[in-house]
Design a protein around this motif. Structure first.
Motif, PDB file in Angstrom:
ATOM      1  N   HIS A   9      -0.274  55.554  -6.978  1.00  0.00           N
ATOM      2  CA  HIS A   9      -1.663  55.597  -7.452  1.00  0.00           C
ATOM      3  C   HIS A   9      -1.950  56.971  -8.049  1.00  0.00           C
ATOM      4  O   HIS A   9      -1.499  57.990  -7.516  1.00  0.00           O
ATOM      5  N   VAL A  11      -1.016  57.593 -11.088  1.00  0.00           N
ATOM      6  CA  VAL A  11       0.175  57.815 -11.914  1.00  0.00           C
ATOM      7  C   VAL A  11      -0.186  58.007 -13.390  1.00  0.00           C
ATOM      8  O   VAL A  11       0.635  58.502 -14.174  1.00  0.00           O
ATOM      9  N   GLY A  13      -2.406  60.096 -14.379  1.00  0.00           N
ATOM     10  CA  GLY A  13      -2.861  61.487 -14.563  1.00  0.00           C
ATOM     11  C   GLY A  13      -1.719  62.403 -14.965  1.00  0.00           C
ATOM     12  O   GLY A  13      -0.553  61.987 -15.042  1.00  0.00           O
ATOM     13  N   ARG A  14      -2.063  63.666 -15.202  1.00  0.00           N
ATOM     14  CA  ARG A  14      -1.058  64.672 -15.632  1.00  0.00           C
ATOM     15  C   ARG A  14       0.085  64.768 -14.651  1.00  0.00           C
ATOM     16  O   ARG A  14       1.254  64.682 -14.996  1.00  0.00           O
ATOM     17  N   SER A  94      -4.028  60.954  -7.444  1.00  0.00           N
ATOM     18  CA  SER A  94      -5.298  60.867  -8.170  1.00  0.00           C
ATOM     19  C   SER A  94      -6.099  62.134  -7.899  1.00  0.00           C
ATOM     20  O   SER A  94      -5.688  62.985  -7.109  1.00  0.00           O
ATOM     21  N   SER A  95      -7.249  62.252  -8.544  1.00  0.00           N
ATOM     22  CA  SER A  95      -8.031  63.467  -8.333  1.00  0.00           C
ATOM     23  C   SER A  95      -8.453  63.506  -6.853  1.00  0.00           C
ATOM     24  O   SER A  95      -8.588  62.477  -6.200  1.00  0.00           O
ATOM     25  N   THR A  96      -8.640  64.718  -6.353  1.00  0.00           N
ATOM     26  CA  THR A  96      -8.664  64.964  -4.914  1.00  0.00           C
ATOM     27  C   THR A  96      -9.656  64.087  -4.153  1.00  0.00           C
ATOM     28  O   THR A  96      -9.355  63.600  -3.062  1.00  0.00           O
ATOM     29  N   LYS A 117      -1.558  67.631  -3.164  1.00  0.00           N
ATOM     30  CA  LYS A 117      -2.443  68.600  -2.528  1.00  0.00           C
ATOM     31  C   LYS A 117      -3.654  68.792  -3.422  1.00  0.00           C
ATOM     32  O   LYS A 117      -3.535  68.507  -4.615  1.00  0.00           O
ATOM     33  N   PRO A 118      -4.782  69.303  -2.981  1.00  0.00           N
ATOM     34  CA  PRO A 118      -5.145  69.383  -1.576  1.00  0.00           C
ATOM     35  C   PRO A 118      -5.357  67.985  -1.033  1.00  0.00           C
ATOM     36  O   PRO A 118      -5.789  67.100  -1.777  1.00  0.00           O
ATOM     37  N   PRO A 191      -7.768  68.953 -16.990  1.00  0.00           N
ATOM     38  CA  PRO A 191      -8.869  67.990 -16.888  1.00  0.00           C
ATOM     39  C   PRO A 191     -10.204  68.655 -16.530  1.00  0.00           C
ATOM     40  O   PRO A 191     -10.236  69.657 -15.811  1.00  0.00           O
ATOM     41  N   ASP A 206      -7.699  74.463  -5.504  1.00  0.00           N
ATOM     42  CA  ASP A 206      -6.465  74.130  -6.228  1.00  0.00           C
ATOM     43  C   ASP A 206      -5.279  74.962  -5.762  1.00  0.00           C
ATOM     44  O   ASP A 206      -4.201  74.437  -5.502  1.00  0.00           O
ATOM     45  N   HIS A 210      -1.517  76.174  -2.195  1.00  0.00           N
ATOM     46  CA  HIS A 210      -0.131  76.555  -2.541  1.00  0.00           C
ATOM     47  C   HIS A 210       0.237  77.896  -1.891  1.00  0.00           C
ATOM     48  O   HIS A 210       1.322  78.056  -1.349  1.00  0.00           O
ATOM     49  N   PHE A 338       9.444  68.912  -7.758  1.00  0.00           N
ATOM     50  CA  PHE A 338       8.789  67.706  -7.218  1.00  0.00           C
ATOM     51  C   PHE A 338       9.848  66.670  -6.833  1.00  0.00           C
ATOM     52  O   PHE A 338       9.739  66.002  -5.805  1.00  0.00           O
TER      53      PHE A 338
END
Ligand code: NDP
Ligand code: NHF
Length: 391
Positions: A9, A11, A13-14, A94-96, A117-118, A191, A206, A210, A338
């Motif tokens: 899910h 997928v 996106g960037r 997907s977005s957080t 993440k996050p 985005p 963001d 990390h 990744f």
């Protein structure tokens, strides 16, 4: 041969498209799967999930065909796929703010969960997700890709070989210019939600997650943080061409002090022009030597090569500081960071191999971001008080 079915899910996106689908999952399929320590091969079957039929169809039918010579499955019926007993792993990039509902459904269905993440926008929500996965007894993991960047692997090897002597301090420089989109010839390359706090955006959220695992891995846990965040560019243009007010920090400056007393200073900005070796550089100074890592390369300077500068602005600088650094050679080939972590997660799910990068660890990243936000808002040091994930 074990075959794991992965519902992917986010997928479209960037990150979902480039890092996770193309460079990880399709690359794993193309190489014939992943070999577990037992020798058993693990192959994967993705099902692409999302809300945009055209994007999903393109990825599943065109991109997959270009990459592996075969099409893959896709669906916009998220609920149906998440309840399909064939699915072994649910992945979310997907977005957080969308993440929680996907993780929750996956945990309820007893699927293994892997996500970007996050893991959530604040600690309470992050804890709920980690606890859900644990009480469901499912295998789970969070993306911590920077651990496998070639430059970071080189820093780790230097540390392990005692190159630095005693480590004194760390300096991270992160960021680049992200266009606002006001000039139609130079559209924004990130985005728009990244710049809206109400949509889960913001530099600290963001990036501090990390820095949390990166510094933890290299130097041990962070004890406290002093941070300052700003919104440098107040207006940007969104994907539809409309102006919007930026409500999330696009620059953040922090001092992290580790439990072992090492000072680590990180500058992060989406409004800076790069005059350094890479988009992220990390310098470690030690009593015996220093190193600067970019995403891939790493330069070192030992005590014997350390110049002895004398301050004199009245003459041209006599020292060529860059020439005193040596670039480390690549002693191995480095796979996509990744993909490396995906392979470890697949081996964890199929063959029960260790995978410490769980959602519990993801909570710690959110906690550092939250501590940074508190520090910035209240203009004070914030002590982390131990890992929230171990409470
Ligand atoms: N590990 C790393 O290095 C990085 C991680 N990230 C993380 O990855 C995640 C995604 O970031 P990024 O790829 O940059 O973001 P994008 O905006 O490029 O992609 C967002 C994805 O989420 C989907 N989405 C957004 N809103 C909804 C919604 N309401 N319902 C369903 N789907 C939705 C989008 O679908 P659609 O295409 O239909 O709009 C798209 O697939 C973030 O959590 C971010 O923090 C980001 C950058 C780097
Ligand atoms: O979230 C993120 C923001 O972008 C960075 C690079 O552009 C990523 O590395 C990071 O994970």
């Amino acid at each position: 041969m074990t075959n794991l079915t992965i519902a992917m899910h986010g997928v479209t996106g960037r990150m979902g498209t480039h890092q996770h689908f193309v460079r990880s999952i399709l690359a794993i399929m193309r190489q014939g799967g992943v070999r577990a320590a037992s020798g058993e091969m693990i192959q994967v079957t993705p099902i692409l999930l999302g809300r945009d039929e055209a994007k999903l169809r393109h990825l599943a039918e065109v991109v997959a065909d270009e990459e592996i010579g075969a099409q893959v499955a896709w669906s916009t019926d998220v609920d149906a796929v998440l309840t399909d007993p064939q699915v072994d792993i649910v992945f979310d990039a997907s977005s957080t703010q969308v993440r929680a509902s996907i993780v929750r459904q996956a945990a309820q269905q007893g699927r293994a969960v892997y996500c970007e993440k996050p893991i959530a926008v604040d600690v309470p929500q992050a804890m709920v997700l980690a606890e859900l996965c644990e009480s469901a007894g499912i295998k789970n993991g969070v993306v911590q890709d920077k651990l496998w960047l070639p430059g970071v692997c080189k820093l780790r090897a230097l540390r392990d070989g005692g190159f630095f002597g005693d480590i004194l301090s760390v300096r991270g420089e992160f960021g680049y210019w992200v266009f606002t989109g006001h000039d139609p010839d130079r559209p924004a390359q990130r985005p728009s939600w990244n710049y809206r706090r109400e949509d889960g955006g913001g530099m600290m959220l963001d990036m501090f997650c990390h820095w949390q695992y990166l510094l933890g891995d290299l130097l041990g846990p962070i004890d406290r943080v002093l941070a300052h965040a700003t919104i440098d560019l107040p207006e940007r243009i969104d994907e539809a061409g409309n102006p919007y007010p930026c409500t999330a920090d696009d620059s953040a400056y922090a001092i992290f002090v580790t439990e072992s007393g090492i000072t680590c200073q990180f500058n992060c900005s989406w409004a800076t022009r790069v005059r350094r070796d890479d988009l992220l550089t990390i310098q470690i100074d030690g009593t015996k030597g220093s190193a600067v890592a970019g995403l891939r390369d790493c330069w070192v300077q030992e005590m014997a090569a350390t110049p002895r500068p004398v301050w004199n602005p009245d003459i041209p600088q006599p020292i060529d500081f860059r020439s005193g650094w040596q670039k480390l050679p690549d002693t191995t080939t480095y796979d996509n960071a990744f993909k490396v972590q995906w392979e470890l997660f697949l081996r964890h799910v199929a063959a029960d191999e260790p995978f410490p990068w769980t959602l519990r660890r993801g909570v710690d990243g959110v906690a550092l971001a939250e501590a940074g936000q508190t520090s910035s808002a209240e203009q004070r040091w914030v002590t982390l008080g131990g890992s929230p994930s171990s409470i």
